[in-house]
Write a protein that holds these residues in place. Structure first.
Motif, mmCIF file in Angstrom:
data_model
loop_
_atom_site.group_PDB
_atom_site.id
_atom_site.type_symbol
_atom_site.label_atom_id
_atom_site.label_comp_id
_atom_site.label_asym_id
_atom_site.label_seq_id
_atom_site.Cartn_x
_atom_site.Cartn_y
_atom_site.Cartn_z
ATOM 1 N N ASN A 76 0.826 -1.209 0.000
ATOM 2 C CA ASN A 76 0.000 0.000 0.000
ATOM 3 C C ASN A 76 0.861 1.259 0.000
ATOM 4 N N ASP A 77 1.983 1.217 0.719
ATOM 5 C CA ASP A 77 2.897 2.363 0.751
ATOM 6 C C ASP A 77 3.551 2.619 -0.605
ATOM 7 N N LEU A 78 3.687 1.566 -1.402
ATOM 8 C CA LEU A 78 4.471 1.655 -2.639
ATOM 9 C C LEU A 78 3.636 1.481 -3.909
ATOM 10 N N MET A 79 2.335 1.625 -3.793
ATOM 11 C CA MET A 79 1.460 1.358 -4.938
ATOM 12 C C MET A 79 1.798 2.216 -6.155
ATOM 13 N N SER A 80 2.323 3.403 -5.938
ATOM 14 C CA SER A 80 2.638 4.291 -7.059
ATOM 15 C C SER A 80 4.055 4.090 -7.594
ATOM 16 N N THR A 81 4.778 3.126 -7.012
ATOM 17 C CA THR A 81 6.167 2.884 -7.412
ATOM 18 C C THR A 81 6.282 1.575 -8.184
ATOM 19 N N GLU A 82 6.961 1.622 -9.307
ATOM 20 C CA GLU A 82 7.198 0.416 -10.093
ATOM 21 C C GLU A 82 8.424 -0.296 -9.541
ATOM 22 N N ILE A 83 8.232 -1.520 -9.068
ATOM 23 C CA ILE A 83 9.322 -2.291 -8.477
ATOM 24 C C ILE A 83 9.880 -3.259 -9.525
ATOM 25 N N ASP A 84 11.166 -3.137 -9.804
ATOM 26 C CA ASP A 84 11.810 -3.971 -10.817
ATOM 27 C C ASP A 84 12.566 -5.155 -10.217
ATOM 28 N N ILE A 121 5.893 -11.253 -2.711
ATOM 29 C CA ILE A 121 5.985 -11.703 -4.098
ATOM 30 C C ILE A 121 4.599 -11.779 -4.732
ATOM 31 N N LYS A 122 3.641 -12.290 -3.986
ATOM 32 C CA LYS A 122 2.274 -12.407 -4.494
ATOM 33 C C LYS A 122 1.713 -11.052 -4.914
ATOM 34 N N LEU A 123 2.032 -10.014 -4.160
ATOM 35 C CA LEU A 123 1.500 -8.682 -4.432
ATOM 36 C C LEU A 123 2.190 -7.980 -5.599
ATOM 37 N N PHE A 124 3.519 -8.101 -5.681
ATOM 38 C CA PHE A 124 4.263 -7.366 -6.699
ATOM 39 C C PHE A 124 4.479 -8.150 -7.997
ATOM 40 N N LEU A 125 4.443 -9.469 -7.919
ATOM 41 C CA LEU A 125 4.739 -10.293 -9.093
ATOM 42 C C LEU A 125 3.789 -10.065 -10.274
ATOM 43 N N PRO A 126 2.483 -9.952 -10.054
ATOM 44 C CA PRO A 126 1.598 -9.733 -11.214
ATOM 45 C C PRO A 126 1.976 -8.511 -12.039
ATOM 46 N N HIS A 127 2.447 -7.456 -11.388
ATOM 47 C CA HIS A 127 2.860 -6.249 -12.110
ATOM 48 C C HIS A 127 4.114 -6.529 -12.950
ATOM 49 N N MET A 128 5.021 -7.318 -12.404
ATOM 50 C CA MET A 128 6.230 -7.689 -13.142
ATOM 51 C C MET A 128 5.864 -8.507 -14.384
ATOM 52 N N VAL A 129 4.973 -9.464 -14.199
ATOM 53 C CA VAL A 129 4.567 -10.318 -15.319
ATOM 54 C C VAL A 129 3.862 -9.486 -16.389
ATOM 55 N N GLU A 130 3.033 -8.565 -15.950
ATOM 56 C CA GLU A 130 2.320 -7.696 -16.895
ATOM 57 C C GLU A 130 3.299 -6.855 -17.715
ATOM 58 N N ARG A 131 4.379 -6.375 -17.080
ATOM 59 C CA ARG A 131 5.390 -5.577 -17.784
ATOM 60 C C ARG A 131 6.338 -6.439 -18.608
ATOM 61 N N GLY A 132 6.419 -7.717 -18.255
ATOM 62 C CA GLY A 132 7.318 -8.615 -18.971
ATOM 63 C C GLY A 132 8.759 -8.517 -18.523
ATOM 64 N N SER A 133 8.978 -8.021 -17.291
ATOM 65 C CA SER A 133 10.342 -7.928 -16.766
ATOM 66 C C SER A 133 10.318 -7.840 -15.252
ATOM 67 N N GLY A 134 11.390 -8.325 -14.645
ATOM 68 C CA GLY A 134 11.513 -8.256 -13.194
ATOM 69 C C GLY A 134 12.438 -9.340 -12.686
ATOM 70 N N VAL A 177 10.298 -12.587 -16.246
ATOM 71 C CA VAL A 177 10.555 -12.446 -14.815
ATOM 72 C C VAL A 177 11.335 -13.667 -14.337
ATOM 73 N N THR A 178 12.392 -13.434 -13.565
ATOM 74 C CA THR A 178 13.203 -14.535 -13.059
ATOM 75 C C THR A 178 13.209 -14.547 -11.537
ATOM 76 N N VAL A 179 13.384 -15.737 -10.978
ATOM 77 C CA VAL A 179 13.482 -15.919 -9.527
ATOM 78 C C VAL A 179 14.767 -16.679 -9.228
ATOM 79 N N THR A 180 15.577 -16.117 -8.360
ATOM 80 C CA THR A 180 16.829 -16.736 -7.934
ATOM 81 C C THR A 180 16.768 -16.983 -6.434
ATOM 82 N N VAL A 181 17.230 -18.139 -5.997
ATOM 83 C CA VAL A 181 17.276 -18.432 -4.573
ATOM 84 C C VAL A 181 18.737 -18.642 -4.174
#
Length: 264
Positions: A76-84, A121-134, A177-181
Motif C-alpha cells: 500500500n505504501d508503494l502502490m505508485s512505485t514500479e518495483i523492478d 511476491i504475491k502482491l508485486f509479481l503480477p505487475h512484473m509479469v504484466e510488464r514482462g520484466s523483473g 521475470v526470473t526468480v533466484t534463490v
C-alpha cells in the motif's frame, strides 16, 4: 556497468549484513532503492553510506517484517512505485529444541521467512509479469537441504523458501521475470547475534564466508537469471551430500554438529 537509473529495487533486511551488501551492489548499478528494516537508526546509517558513493534515490521504510499482513502494508505504501527487483533478505534464527523454544519468537520467524516473503511476491509479481520484466532474489540457506535438529523451524522455513522459489521460477519461464534463490552457508553477519548465545551459528568458524563475496555471488546469479545459487565449493558439496544419504542419517549428522558446537 549496467544502466538501471530508471529502475527501483526493494530490499528487506537492508540495514546490515547481506541485505546492505546487496543494496550497495544495486546502487552501483544505478538502481533507486527502497530499503526496509526494523532498525530505523541502522537504516539511516546505511542510506548515508550508500549515498556517499552513489547518486541514486533511496526510500527508507521502518517495518517489522515478522508482523502478519505487513506485506500488504508495504504494498500500500508503494502502490505508485514500479518495483523492478525484489530482494527478500530479512531473516533470523532460533536455536534450541522445539518444545523448549519460545513460541512467540518462532511464530515471528515463520511469519517473516514464509508469510511475508510469499505475500510480498504475491502482491508485486503480477505487475512484473504484466510488464514482462523483473527479478526476484530470495535468501534461503544451505540449511534448506536437510532437516535441522535444534534449529527445526529455521531449517524447515529455509527449505520452504528454496522449494517455493524453484517452483515459481519454473512457472515464470517465458514471462521475462526470473526468480533466484541464494543458499549460502555460514556467513559472518549480524545473524549470529540474534539466534541464541548457545547456538552453533555463534561458534562455527569453519567455512565462514565473507558477506561481500556471498552477496556478489548471489547478485551475479540474479542478474543472469539463474535459479539456484550456492556460493562456495564446499557448500556445493554439502548441499549434494543429503542426496547420497538417507534422511535419517543426514538428520543425525546435523544433530551431532549442532551438539558439538554447543559444547564449544
Amino acid at each position: 556497468m549496467a544502466n538501471h537509473k530508471s529502475k527501483t529495487a526493494l530490499v528487506t533486511g537492508a540495514a546490515s549484513g547481506l541485505g546492505l551488501e546487496l543494496a550497495f551492489l544495486l546502487a552501483k548499478d544505478g538502481y533507486n532503492l527502497i530499503l526496509i528494516d526494523i532498525d530505523a537508526q541502522k537504516l539511516d546509517v546505511a542510506k548515508h553510506k550508500i549515498l556517499h558513493n552513489h547518486k541514486i534515490e533511496i526510500t527508507l521504510l521502518e517495518k517489522d517484517l515478522s508482523k502478519v499482513n505487513i506485506a500488504q502494508e508495504i504494498y500500500n505504501d508503494l502502490m505508485s512505485t514500479e518495483i523492478d527487483v525484489i530482494v527478500n533478505n530479512a531473516g533470523f534464527g532460533l536455536f534450541g529444541t522445539f518444545h523448549e523454544t519460545d513460541w512467540e519468537r518462532g511464530l515471528q520467524m515463520l511469519n517473516l521467512h514464509i508469510l511475508t516473503t510469499t505475500h510480498l511476491i504475491k502482491l508485486f509479481l503480477p505487475h512484473m509479469v504484466e510488464r514482462g520484466s523483473g527479478k526476484i532474489l530470495n535468501l534461503s540457506s544451505l540449511a534448506a537441504f536437510q532437516p535441522g535438529p535444534l534449529m527445526a523451524l529455521y531449517y524447515a522455513s529455509k527449505a520452504y523458501i528454496l522449494s517455493f522459489s524453484e517452483a515459481i521460477s519454473n512457472e515464470l519461464k517465458g514471462t521475462g521475470v526470473t526468480v533466484t534463490v541464494l543458499c549460502p552457508g555460514p556467513t559472518k553477519t549480524d545473524f549470529q547475534s540474534v539466534v541464541s548465545e548457545d547456538s552453533s551459528e555463534n561458534k562455527i568458524s569453519f567455512n565462514m564466508a565473507c558477506p561481500k563475496q556471498v552477496a556478489a555471488y548471489g547478485y551475479k546469479a540474479m542478474q543472469k537469471g539463474k535459479v539456484l545459487s550456492i556460493p562456495g565449493g564446499i557448500n556445493k558439496v554439502l548441499s549434494f551430500l543429503p542426496r547420497l544419504l538417507t534422511r535419517k542419517r543426514a538428520t543425525k549428522i546435523v544433530r551431532k554438529i549442532q551438539d558439538k558446537n554447543r559444547e564449544v
